[in-house]
Structures are given as C-alpha cells and as structure tokens.
Design a protein around this motif. Structure first.
Motif, short mmCIF file in Angstrom:
data_model
loop_
_atom_site.label_atom_id
_atom_site.label_comp_id
_atom_site.label_asym_id
_atom_site.label_seq_id
_atom_site.Cartn_x
_atom_site.Cartn_y
_atom_site.Cartn_z
N GLY A 16 -26.25 -11.66 18.94
CA GLY A 16 -25.50 -12.58 18.08
C GLY A 16 -25.68 -12.32 16.60
O GLY A 16 -24.91 -12.85 15.78
N LYS A 17 -26.65 -11.51 16.23
CA LYS A 17 -26.89 -11.24 14.81
C LYS A 17 -26.06 -10.06 14.31
O LYS A 17 -25.58 -9.24 15.10
N GLY A 59 -14.33 -2.69 18.59
CA GLY A 59 -15.14 -3.79 19.13
C GLY A 59 -16.04 -4.38 18.06
O GLY A 59 -15.58 -4.78 16.99
N ARG A 60 -17.32 -4.42 18.34
CA ARG A 60 -18.29 -5.03 17.41
C ARG A 60 -18.84 -4.04 16.38
O ARG A 60 -19.74 -4.39 15.61
N LEU A 61 -18.32 -2.84 16.36
CA LEU A 61 -18.80 -1.82 15.43
C LEU A 61 -17.71 -1.48 14.42
O LEU A 61 -16.55 -1.33 14.79
N MET A 62 -18.14 -1.36 13.16
CA MET A 62 -17.22 -0.96 12.10
C MET A 62 -17.93 0.05 11.22
O MET A 62 -19.06 -0.19 10.78
N ALA A 63 -17.26 1.18 10.97
CA ALA A 63 -17.84 2.23 10.16
C ALA A 63 -16.99 2.42 8.91
O ALA A 63 -15.77 2.31 8.96
N THR A 77 -21.53 -6.35 14.40
CA THR A 77 -21.22 -7.77 14.32
C THR A 77 -21.54 -8.46 15.64
O THR A 77 -21.11 -8.00 16.69
N ALA A 78 -22.31 -9.51 15.57
CA ALA A 78 -22.65 -10.32 16.75
C ALA A 78 -23.13 -9.43 17.89
O ALA A 78 -22.51 -9.33 18.95
N ALA A 79 -24.25 -8.80 17.65
CA ALA A 79 -24.76 -7.78 18.58
C ALA A 79 -24.91 -8.32 20.01
O ALA A 79 -25.25 -9.49 20.22
N VAL A 110 -31.23 -4.34 21.16
CA VAL A 110 -30.71 -5.70 21.04
C VAL A 110 -31.33 -6.54 22.14
O VAL A 110 -31.16 -6.24 23.33
N LYS A 111 -32.03 -7.57 21.72
CA LYS A 111 -32.74 -8.40 22.68
C LYS A 111 -32.08 -9.77 22.81
O LYS A 111 -31.53 -10.28 21.84
N PRO A 112 -32.11 -10.33 24.02
CA PRO A 112 -31.47 -11.63 24.22
C PRO A 112 -32.19 -12.74 23.47
O PRO A 112 -33.36 -12.60 23.11
#
Lengths: 112, 112
Positions: A16-17, A59-63, A77-79, A110-112
């Motif tokens: 989420g971070k 998706g959640r990645l932007m370069a 974004t929102a891992a 990435v941990k829950p």
C-alpha cells in the motif's frame, strides 16, 4: 569510466505504500531501460525510455527519464507483494542499440 | 514471443576444464550478448556480437572467448575454468536500434 548507480540497493516496503527507485548515470545517453528479475529467474523488460522527459507506466510502476540530470526514476504506487523482485536500470552509452551498462540492482521486498 | 534459450541451467565443472555455454535465439536478431551476474555487481558484459563471425570485447573479457558461426547461436567458452568464474551467466539478444534486449534463463556455473 561510465557508472550506473541505483539507490537504494535494498528496499523493504509495506503493501500500500509508495516509493521511488533512483538510477543515476555518468555519461550522456538518451536511452534507458528498466528490467525486473524474480529470484532464480532471468531478466524481463519493463520499460524503454528513449528521450528526455519520457514517461512510461504499467500498472503500479511508472518510469521517467531526465537526460539533463542523467537520472531515471522508477516509482511504485501502492505496492503489492507481487512486485517483490530485483529491479535493474541499464543505459546505452553509445545510443547505438548495442551494449548496455547495468546498475547494481535494487532488491525490493513488499511485506503485507 | 522472442525466445532465448541456454544449453544448461546448472553446471558444475572442475578447475582447468574447458567449458562451453551455448545460447540460441529464434527471432533472427543481429545482436547477441553474454553477461555474468554476481551479487552486488549487477550484470557485467563479457562479449557481444553484431553479426555472424563478429565479436567485440565487453568490460570483463579476460578468461573468456566466444564464437558465432550462425546468426542464431552465440557460444561462450571458458578456456580453463577457475573458481572466480563461478557465477550466473546470462545470454541476451536484440535487433539493435532502440529495442530492448531479451534474456535467456541463465546458466548457474559452479567451478570447484
């Protein structure tokens, strides 16, 4: 000597971070590539950035690429756990589509 | 889909042996590359080839040679294996230009 440096080398995040991986390089280049590597697996292409100001999203990645600052960023974004992997940036120092110079890699957990 | 295959996933060899690592790509790519990957060092280019029978040294060619007799096949040769050549070896191919490189699954070599 051409150097490609990634920061951080290790990153532990909570789900989420948001976070950003940085890739600095020491020569002029208009071409930068991002790859992902899962443990025990090979490299998979994520993004190809070919000009100053280029931005790509999946998706959640932007370069993004800033050739003047010789800097690329990979923003998460929102891992989620599925993003856990090692991420490499690579620069084409001759802008000729040949050899690439890789950064050391950023190991993301990435941990829950 | 581009497919890059490597002859072995795991190899165990003794010091002084001659070692052959083979890579085959099925997309008619002009460029082929051999890298080694070590923890904390990212990927380092050993040799690359722009065409059949053409080869160029990368950043760490010492102790290695290559052969490209056919467009689809690029071989890495360790003339006399040493323990410091224990590593993960990755083959890649590309069309050149701005296209990304496509990687094989890797060969994990252990030299005893």
């Amino acid at each position: 000597e051409l150097k490609v440096e990634q920061n951080p080398l290790f990153l532990s995040m909570q789900e989420g971070k948001n976070y950003t991986i940085y890739c600095n390089y020491s020569t002029t280049s208009d071409r930068l590539y991002w790859y992902r590597q899962d443990p025990g697996k090979s490299l998979e292409s994520l993004f190809v950035l070919l000009s100053n100001g280029a931005v790509k999203q999946e998706g959640r990645l932007m370069a993004s690429l800033d050739t003047k600052a010789r800097l690329s960023t990979l923003h998460i974004t929102a891992a989620v756990h599925d993003l856990s992997a090692t991420y490499f940036c690579a620069v084409d120092p001759n802008n000729q589509g040949g050899k690439l110079i890789f950064g050391q890699g950023t190991e993301l957990s990435v941990k829950p | 889909d581009v497919k890059v295959t490597q002859s072995s996933r795991y190899l165990v060899k003794r010091t002084g042996e001659k070692v052959f690592l083979e890579c085959v790509q099925d997309m008619d790519h002009e460029n082929m590359f051999w890298y080694r990957q070590d923890p904390g060092l990212g990927l380092r280019l050993i040799y690359f080839s722009y065409d059949v029978k053409m080869k160029e040294k990368g950043d760490i060619p010492e102790g290695y040679s290559v052969s490209r007799e056919k467009k689809e096949r690029f071989s890495l040769i360790l003339e006399s294996a040493s323990t410091n050549q224990t590593s993960m070896y990755l083959c890649a191919s590309s069309t050149g230009g701005t296209e990304t490189q496509y990687f094989g699954p890797g060969t994990r070599l252990l030299v005893l």
